[in-house]
Design an enzyme around this catalytic site. Sequence first.
Site, PDB file in Angstrom:
ATOM      1  N   GLU A   1      29.275  29.247  38.582  1.00  0.00           N
ATOM      2  CA  GLU A   1      30.493  29.825  37.996  1.00  0.00           C
ATOM      3  C   GLU A   1      31.680  28.869  38.103  1.00  0.00           C
ATOM      4  O   GLU A   1      32.826  29.264  37.938  1.00  0.00           O
ATOM      5  CB  GLU A   1      30.794  31.182  38.633  1.00  0.00           C
ATOM      6  CG  GLU A   1      29.654  32.187  38.497  1.00  0.00           C
ATOM      7  CD  GLU A   1      29.740  33.107  37.272  1.00  0.00           C
ATOM      8  OE1 GLU A   1      30.842  33.464  36.857  1.00  0.00           O
ATOM      9  OE2 GLU A   1      28.661  33.486  36.745  1.00  0.00           O
TER      10      GLU A   1
ATOM     11  N   HIS B   1      34.017  36.393  42.567  1.00  0.00           N
ATOM     12  CA  HIS B   1      34.158  34.947  42.755  1.00  0.00           C
ATOM     13  C   HIS B   1      34.928  34.746  44.055  1.00  0.00           C
ATOM     14  O   HIS B   1      35.796  35.558  44.402  1.00  0.00           O
ATOM     15  CB  HIS B   1      34.973  34.303  41.620  1.00  0.00           C
ATOM     16  CG  HIS B   1      34.281  34.277  40.287  1.00  0.00           C
ATOM     17  ND1 HIS B   1      34.918  34.584  39.111  1.00  0.00           N
ATOM     18  CD2 HIS B   1      33.006  33.976  39.960  1.00  0.00           C
ATOM     19  CE1 HIS B   1      34.058  34.461  38.101  1.00  0.00           C
ATOM     20  NE2 HIS B   1      32.900  34.105  38.586  1.00  0.00           N
TER      21      HIS B   1
ATOM     22  N   CYS C   1      42.466  32.405  37.980  1.00  0.00           N
ATOM     23  CA  CYS C   1      41.331  32.415  37.034  1.00  0.00           C
ATOM     24  C   CYS C   1      41.699  31.710  35.748  1.00  0.00           C
ATOM     25  O   CYS C   1      40.846  31.134  35.078  1.00  0.00           O
ATOM     26  CB  CYS C   1      40.952  33.837  36.654  1.00  0.00           C
ATOM     27  SG  CYS C   1      40.417  34.859  38.007  1.00  0.00           S
TER      28      CYS C   1
HETATM   29  O1  SUG Z   1      33.875  36.685  34.638  1.00  0.00           O
HETATM   30  N1  SUG Z   1      36.138  38.982  33.297  1.00  0.00           N
HETATM   31  C1  SUG Z   1      35.907  37.717  33.952  1.00  0.00           C
HETATM   32  C2  SUG Z   1      37.011  37.386  34.915  1.00  0.00           C
HETATM   33  C3  SUG Z   1      36.891  35.991  35.446  1.00  0.00           C
HETATM   34  C4  SUG Z   1      37.819  35.728  36.552  1.00  0.00           C
HETATM   35  N2  SUG Z   1      37.712  34.405  36.977  1.00  0.00           N
HETATM   36  C5  SUG Z   1      37.870  33.973  38.250  1.00  0.00           C
HETATM   37  N3  SUG Z   1      37.838  34.796  39.269  1.00  0.00           N
HETATM   38  N4  SUG Z   1      37.984  32.722  38.442  1.00  0.00           N
HETATM   39  C6  SUG Z   1      34.551  37.720  34.649  1.00  0.00           C
HETATM   40  O2  SUG Z   1      34.189  38.750  35.222  1.00  0.00           O
HETATM   41  C7  SUG Z   1      35.695  40.730  31.675  1.00  0.00           C
HETATM   42  C8  SUG Z   1      35.234  40.858  30.252  1.00  0.00           C
HETATM   43  C9  SUG Z   1      35.108  42.274  29.769  1.00  0.00           C
HETATM   44  O3  SUG Z   1      34.862  43.164  30.560  1.00  0.00           O
HETATM   45  O4  SUG Z   1      35.216  42.462  28.553  1.00  0.00           O
HETATM   46  C10 SUG Z   1      35.415  39.360  32.248  1.00  0.00           C
HETATM   47  O5  SUG Z   1      34.568  38.652  31.757  1.00  0.00           O
END
Ligand code: SUG
Length: 420
Positions: free
Chosen positions: A166, A234, A351
């Site tokens: 990730e 994460h 993020c």
């Molecule tokens: O991968 N949300 C992302 C958020 C990523 C956050 N990134 C870090 N923590 N670095 C994920 O879960 C939600 C999409 C949706 O539900 O439509 C989403 O993909």
Amino acid sequence: MSEASKLVEINFDGIVGPSHNYAGLSLGNIASSSHAGDVSHPRAAALQGLAKMRGNMARGLPQGFLLPLPRPNAGYLARLGADSETDRRLLAQSWSASSMWTANAATVSPAPDTADGTCHLTPANLVTMPHRAQEWPDTKRMLQLAFADTAHFTIHDPVPPTFGDEGAANHMRLCEGHGARGVEMFVYGESGGPFPARQHEQASRAVARLHGLDPARTLFIEQNPEAIAAGAFHNDVVAVANERVLFTHERAFARPEEAYAEIREVFPALELVVVPEAEVPLGEAIKTYLFNAQLVTLPDGSTALIVPGECMESGAVRSWAERTTASNGPIRQVIPVDVRQSMANGGGPACLRLRVVADPETVDARFMLDDEKADRIARIIERHWPESIAPGQLGDEALAGEVVSAREALLQELDLGELA
Ligand code: SUG
């Protein structure tokens, strides 16, 4: 000036794409699940992201950006023999604007840490979540354009999909200054809990090897399974590092005391800021995203923490922030920013950015931001980004056309037609 002294940390924020929506696609990401079905506001989302970038530029921090990937991804549905009638979930995946969270775009090892003296980037395979697994080919293409100078950058293929990766969200770096040799820390999860552990230890180890990191200055730390179960999908939801400072929740790591001792051994200058459960419970830290912050060194050398505005709504976090900034600790300022549209999908300030230590002169200038370009981007967003998207609208042909031409208008404005 020596090569190393030109190296600075550049934050590459993801511009929020015009298809931003709430489809509840990420199991284990509490905000994504709890906002599933809400009406999204792509225009406001993209402007919030841009305002964050402008704020950081005004603080004197170098700023870059990455572009939204092409959505809806018709190729994704075609390869599955699907169309907009087949399966609402597959359809939502093909519309996802998740590439905005560029902390998951790649893992970055700055040049001073690597055997060949170039900055290494490995795009994350993001295999655990189907809507994210489609990102890397387009992400890789974009990174190859932004960091095309092979004298300074090496771009890898992602780690094979056998092991979930990730990217920078599970990677931290400690150093005396960004241009100095660092210690890189990879945080992985063990599967077995109620939610997927998205970062596999073997993926982290592969990235470290491929980047040519010195094993003596590379650590692999297990994430606390309780943190994953509580919604820290994460590591950057519960810990962040910058230069000498590691800012972490007491319950971020599986064996915290062991982890701190190992870190101190290779990096004695460590300034550790641990937030205890008694001050901010893990659940509150995850709800407010206190740790999904940008921990940055300002031009005067002081350290600031750029947090989501949601933090200021929590009494526990507010009190912690007051105590911290009044103390002699390294964090001198706590600065709230409004990224609510992204937050509702589990994406805070950290993020939304990928940190790359580089000489800005070696980066393709089209990916660097200044005030004038930010104004031009804002005008494109205001003119072309949909005001709102209700989940039932995903698949709508007219809306798909709007989303596609919105991105095209941005590419044209930025002279980045080769990403079309
Ligand atoms: O991968 N949300 C992302 C958020 C990523 C956050 N990134 C870090 N923590 N670095 C994920 O879960 C939600 C999409 C949706 O539900 O439509 C989403 O993909």
